[in-house]
Design a protein around this motif. Structure first.
Motif, PDB file in Angstrom:
ATOM      1  N   HIS A  97      27.895 -67.476 -16.595  1.00  0.00           N
ATOM      2  CA  HIS A  97      29.292 -67.351 -16.165  1.00  0.00           C
ATOM      3  C   HIS A  97      29.588 -68.285 -14.998  1.00  0.00           C
ATOM      4  O   HIS A  97      30.659 -68.897 -14.951  1.00  0.00           O
ATOM      5  N   HIS A  98      28.649 -68.386 -14.084  1.00  0.00           N
ATOM      6  CA  HIS A  98      28.842 -69.261 -12.928  1.00  0.00           C
ATOM      7  C   HIS A  98      28.981 -70.713 -13.385  1.00  0.00           C
ATOM      8  O   HIS A  98      29.873 -71.434 -12.939  1.00  0.00           O
ATOM      9  N   HIS A  99      28.107 -71.123 -14.271  1.00  0.00           N
ATOM     10  CA  HIS A  99      28.155 -72.495 -14.787  1.00  0.00           C
ATOM     11  C   HIS A  99      29.489 -72.747 -15.492  1.00  0.00           C
ATOM     12  O   HIS A  99      30.148 -73.776 -15.277  1.00  0.00           O
ATOM     13  N   GLU A 100      29.894 -71.816 -16.327  1.00  0.00           N
ATOM     14  CA  GLU A 100      31.144 -71.940 -17.080  1.00  0.00           C
ATOM     15  C   GLU A 100      32.347 -72.025 -16.127  1.00  0.00           C
ATOM     16  O   GLU A 100      33.232 -72.868 -16.300  1.00  0.00           O
ATOM     17  N   ALA A 101      32.377 -71.160 -15.106  1.00  0.00           N
ATOM     18  CA  ALA A 101      33.483 -71.159 -14.144  1.00  0.00           C
ATOM     19  C   ALA A 101      33.497 -72.460 -13.343  1.00  0.00           C
ATOM     20  O   ALA A 101      34.565 -73.055 -13.131  1.00  0.00           O
ATOM     21  N   LEU A 154      35.315 -66.211 -11.401  1.00  0.00           N
ATOM     22  CA  LEU A 154      34.165 -65.328 -11.617  1.00  0.00           C
ATOM     23  C   LEU A 154      34.585 -63.861 -11.575  1.00  0.00           C
ATOM     24  O   LEU A 154      34.166 -63.062 -12.427  1.00  0.00           O
ATOM     25  N   ILE A 155      35.404 -63.508 -10.603  1.00  0.00           N
ATOM     26  CA  ILE A 155      35.874 -62.120 -10.511  1.00  0.00           C
ATOM     27  C   ILE A 155      36.645 -61.739 -11.763  1.00  0.00           C
ATOM     28  O   ILE A 155      36.436 -60.665 -12.343  1.00  0.00           O
ATOM     29  N   ALA A 156      37.521 -62.619 -12.211  1.00  0.00           N
ATOM     30  CA  ALA A 156      38.303 -62.357 -13.423  1.00  0.00           C
ATOM     31  C   ALA A 156      37.389 -62.216 -14.640  1.00  0.00           C
ATOM     32  O   ALA A 156      37.575 -61.322 -15.472  1.00  0.00           O
ATOM     33  N   MET A 157      36.377 -63.076 -14.747  1.00  0.00           N
ATOM     34  CA  MET A 157      35.442 -63.011 -15.881  1.00  0.00           C
ATOM     35  C   MET A 157      34.599 -61.739 -15.824  1.00  0.00           C
ATOM     36  O   MET A 157      34.386 -61.080 -16.847  1.00  0.00           O
ATOM     37  N   PHE A 158      34.109 -61.385 -14.624  1.00  0.00           N
ATOM     38  CA  PHE A 158      33.281 -60.177 -14.490  1.00  0.00           C
ATOM     39  C   PHE A 158      34.079 -58.920 -14.826  1.00  0.00           C
ATOM     40  O   PHE A 158      33.584 -58.029 -15.523  1.00  0.00           O
ATOM     41  N   THR A 159      35.321 -58.844 -14.343  1.00  0.00           N
ATOM     42  CA  THR A 159      36.127 -57.653 -14.644  1.00  0.00           C
ATOM     43  C   THR A 159      36.495 -57.618 -16.121  1.00  0.00           C
ATOM     44  O   THR A 159      36.531 -56.539 -16.724  1.00  0.00           O
ATOM     45  N   ASN A 160      36.721 -58.788 -16.710  1.00  0.00           N
ATOM     46  CA  ASN A 160      36.999 -58.853 -18.136  1.00  0.00           C
ATOM     47  C   ASN A 160      35.825 -58.303 -18.946  1.00  0.00           C
ATOM     48  O   ASN A 160      36.003 -57.464 -19.838  1.00  0.00           O
ATOM     49  N   MET A 161      34.623 -58.759 -18.632  1.00  0.00           N
ATOM     50  CA  MET A 161      33.429 -58.282 -19.349  1.00  0.00           C
ATOM     51  C   MET A 161      33.208 -56.784 -19.118  1.00  0.00           C
ATOM     52  O   MET A 161      32.869 -56.041 -20.033  1.00  0.00           O
ATOM     53  N   SER A 162      33.431 -56.365 -17.887  1.00  0.00           N
ATOM     54  CA  SER A 162      33.299 -54.947 -17.556  1.00  0.00           C
ATOM     55  C   SER A 162      34.258 -54.110 -18.398  1.00  0.00           C
ATOM     56  O   SER A 162      33.884 -53.053 -18.926  1.00  0.00           O
ATOM     57  N   ASN A 163      35.488 -54.596 -18.536  1.00  0.00           N
ATOM     58  CA  ASN A 163      36.473 -53.878 -19.352  1.00  0.00           C
ATOM     59  C   ASN A 163      36.060 -53.825 -20.820  1.00  0.00           C
ATOM     60  O   ASN A 163      36.250 -52.809 -21.482  1.00  0.00           O
ATOM     61  N   TYR A 164      35.506 -54.908 -21.330  1.00  0.00           N
ATOM     62  CA  TYR A 164      35.020 -54.895 -22.716  1.00  0.00           C
ATOM     63  C   TYR A 164      33.962 -53.809 -22.913  1.00  0.00           C
ATOM     64  O   TYR A 164      34.010 -53.030 -23.869  1.00  0.00           O
ATOM     65  N   TYR A 165      32.985 -53.770 -22.021  1.00  0.00           N
ATOM     66  CA  TYR A 165      31.912 -52.785 -22.141  1.00  0.00           C
ATOM     67  C   TYR A 165      32.430 -51.358 -21.958  1.00  0.00           C
ATOM     68  O   TYR A 165      32.035 -50.445 -22.676  1.00  0.00           O
TER      69      TYR A 165
END
Length: 194
Positions: free
Chosen positions: A141-145, A165-176
């Motif tokens: 995720h870090h590399h992608e961001a 990164l925050i947006a991606m982490f919360t997005n993944m968290s919401n998926y799970y």
């Protein structure tokens, strides 16, 4: 911005209640709270946050998230269930946690051949595996961001990378979380038909 390795270290992903941490003798509530505070102290967001309180445990008991306690003492099985509640309540509602654990509580109290310690050992092995996957995902995720933000050619690159990164982490968290809720709903529907 800190490295993903540093972030992973600061998350204390190895904080969990192992079977070796749980004494063979039954514990009073204050001892349970002390055990959890000691094991999960590093995972608190700030010093004022409580890992576990008497009120929480009483609410879990009243809500029937675990089978009744005898003589105000909590068994190894209770501690395993409280540990699972502690992990699940970060993503699921207490009612969802109750739905998930209802059948497990039945198995513990009614199925003499059922070994919750064996189940918990499997769970902890999967947690360990997930920890390694998570560390690798952080790097990805870090590399992608970084790549995406670099293309923007903005002076505020570090902030934008953190935002991404925050947006991606919360997005993944919401998926799970949503996937877990769907499974809880399935479990709840199965329990209603029985």
């Amino acid at each position: 911005m800190k490295t993903m390795e540093t972030l992973a270290e600061e998350l204390h992903l190895d904080s969990h209640l192992s079977l070796e941490d749980i004494p063979d003798l039954n514990l009073y509530m204050d001892q349970v709270i002390q055990l959890f505070e000691r094991k999960f102290a590093d995972t608190k967001r700030n010093e004022d946050e409580k890992v576990l309180t008497k009120t929480m445990i009483n609410n879990y008991a009243k809500g029937k998230l675990f089978f009744p306690v005898e003589n105000k003492r909590y068994s190894k099985e209770h501690l395993i269930l409280i540990s699972m509640i502690y992990q699940m309540k970060g993503a699921l509602s207490i009612n969802d946690v109750k739905t998930v654990l209802a059948r497990l509580n039945e198995k513990i109290t009614n199925d003499e051949g059922f070994d919750i310690q064996e189940l918990y050992t499997c769970y902890l092995q999967m947690v360990s595996s997930n920890t390694e996957k998570f560390k690798a995902d952080l790097q990805d995720h870090h590399h992608e961001a970084s790549e995406a933000i670099r293309k923007l050619e903005d002076k505020d690159e570090e902030y934008l990378e953190q935002l991404m990164l925050i947006a991606m982490f919360t997005n993944m968290s919401n998926y799970y979380r949503r996937a877990a809720e769907k499974l809880v709903d399935e479990l709840g529907a199965d329990q209603e038909t029985k």
